[in-house]
Design a protein around this motif. Structure first.
Motif, PDB file in Angstrom:
ATOM      1  N   ALA A 104     -25.315  20.332  -8.255  1.00 21.96           N
ATOM      2  CA  ALA A 104     -24.149  21.219  -8.361  1.00 21.96           C
ATOM      3  C   ALA A 104     -24.489  22.470  -9.166  1.00 21.96           C
ATOM      4  O   ALA A 104     -24.096  23.587  -8.808  1.00 21.96           O
ATOM      5  CB  ALA A 104     -22.983  20.467  -9.006  1.00 21.96           C
ATOM      6  N   ARG A 123     -24.581  26.357  -7.886  1.00 20.35           N
ATOM      7  CA  ARG A 123     -23.744  27.394  -8.510  1.00 20.35           C
ATOM      8  C   ARG A 123     -24.548  28.642  -8.830  1.00 20.35           C
ATOM      9  O   ARG A 123     -24.137  29.758  -8.521  1.00 20.35           O
ATOM     10  CB  ARG A 123     -23.097  26.854  -9.792  1.00 20.35           C
ATOM     11  N   GLU A 158     -14.127  17.470 -10.142  1.00 17.95           N
ATOM     12  CA  GLU A 158     -15.520  17.455  -9.679  1.00 17.95           C
ATOM     13  C   GLU A 158     -15.879  18.753  -8.972  1.00 17.95           C
ATOM     14  O   GLU A 158     -16.985  19.275  -9.154  1.00 17.95           O
ATOM     15  CB  GLU A 158     -15.747  16.279  -8.714  1.00 17.95           C
ATOM     16  N   PHE A 159     -14.954  19.283  -8.187  1.00 20.85           N
ATOM     17  CA  PHE A 159     -15.242  20.514  -7.442  1.00 20.85           C
ATOM     18  C   PHE A 159     -14.339  21.638  -7.893  1.00 20.85           C
ATOM     19  O   PHE A 159     -13.118  21.469  -7.961  1.00 20.85           O
ATOM     20  CB  PHE A 159     -15.053  20.279  -5.933  1.00 20.85           C
ATOM     21  N   TYR A 179     -13.066  25.101  -6.772  1.00 18.19           N
ATOM     22  CA  TYR A 179     -13.031  25.962  -5.584  1.00 18.19           C
ATOM     23  C   TYR A 179     -12.684  27.401  -5.976  1.00 18.19           C
ATOM     24  O   TYR A 179     -12.047  27.662  -6.970  1.00 18.19           O
ATOM     25  CB  TYR A 179     -11.992  25.426  -4.599  1.00 18.19           C
TER      26      TYR A 179
END
Length: 339
Positions: A225, A229, A336-337, A339
């Motif tokens: 992740a 990013r 967790e995500f 957006y």
């Protein structure tokens, strides 16, 4: 069709790729910095320091003279540590300027340059003008030299904004156990290649401390992740990070004893000092310098990379590994995500 190829760097990966290309029927010269390495490859057809037990193709030639090594080359492959790419490129430029030959330049190095934060292809292109080449291609993916040397199945990505050059490289390397896919997202391929080395140090440290599979899977997943990013922030296609040069390379580097970065972390987890680990490794551990570059680049770009920051603190600020893990686990809860 046989091509004239120069491989710059006689470490484990450079030697394996040079041997593979020779066995593919190409005319290959491997450029080595040390005369003793050249003599061993030419006379004994081995490179015992990096690849003990491997018998090299007798047609593979080694040379310490860069100009002789790249003479009339159709393809020049950089397989030297990231911190010496610029210096080697500066030596190569005047040689290319004296010939009408315009080789395809290929990078198999995985790192980011300290100070400039440049990817390897950027370093090469900042030194060697486009008019001196037939394109710059990056090859990357899950590929331990030890496995490829025994013809274990290996798949990589050949990335270039010049699709024709990438397809040429794809053809030159291809054989029954070595397969390349093309990709035009050079940024994503190189960012994945460099940053996975940092996460691999962390994965090795967890193993050295005795943590189990749950912890390792968590680190790899959250590490991916972070890689994504920063890569996307630098202009990469997010899909690249679920490909060979992203999750593929991360898995193999963060789980295998063949990985220098994993071994470095593992020894740190056992309580050894970083300098002792590096002194005893006998090969460059790219993730150590990349951790510094990634930490600084993330701060500059405003990208959150807590695992990378923690590994940086362990490597450069002498933070105890267990404290770094505790601090990561006690961070503020979040989705967790994002957006």
């Amino acid at each position: 069709m046989s091509e004239k190829i120069a491989v710059l760097g006689a470490g484990s990966w450079g030697t394996v790729l040079a041997n593979l290309l020779t066995e593919n029927g190409h005319d290959v010269t491997i450029w080595a910095y040390l005369q003793k390495d050249t003599d061993e490859i030419n006379n004994k057809h081995t490179n015992e320091h990096y690849l003990p037990g491997l018998r090299l193709n007798e047609k593979l030639v080694a040379n310490t003279d860069l100009a002789e090594s790249v003479k009339d080359a159709d393809l020049v492959l950089f397989v030297v540590p990231t911190n010496v790419v610029r210096g080697v490129a500066k030596q190569l430029l005047p040689i290319l300027e004296k010939t009408d030959k315009k080789p395809v330049i290929v990078s198999a190095a995985k790192g980011l340059e300290v100070g400039t934060y440049d990817r390897v292809s950027q370093v090469i292109q900042s030194v060697i003008p486009a008019e001196q080449t037939n394109g710059v291609v990056v090859i990357s993916g899950p590929s331990h030299a030890e496995d490829t040397s025994v013809k274990d199945i290996t798949t990589l990505t050949a990335a270039s904004t010049n699709l024709e050059a990438a397809q040429y490289v794809q053809h030159v390397f291809a054989n029954s156990y070595f397969r390349l896919y093309t990709n035009q997202d050079v940024i994503g391929v190189e960012m994945g290649a460099a940053l996975k080395n940092v996460i691999a140090i962390g994965a090795g440290a967890l193993h050295g401390l005795g943590y189990g599979d749950n912890a390792k899977a968590a680190l790899i997943t959250r590490g991916l992740a972070e890689i994504s990013r920063l890569g996307v922030k630098m202009g990469a296609d997010p899909l690249t990070f679920i490909g060979l040069s992203g999750v593929g390379d991360l898995i193999v580097t963060a789980t295998s004893r063949h990985s220098r970065n994993w071994r470095c972390g593992n020894q740190l987890g056992h309580g050894e000092k970083l300098q002792d680990v590096l002194d005893n490794m006998g090969q460059v551990v790219e993730g150590v310098s990349t951790a510094k570059v990634a930490h600084e680049l993330a701060q500059k770009e405003g990208v959150e990379m807590p695992i990378t920051d923690a590994i940086y603190a362990v490597l450069y600020e002498d933070k105890p590994i267990k404290q770094a893990i505790t601090d990561l686990m006690q961070r503020e809860s979040k989705p967790e995500f994002d957006y």
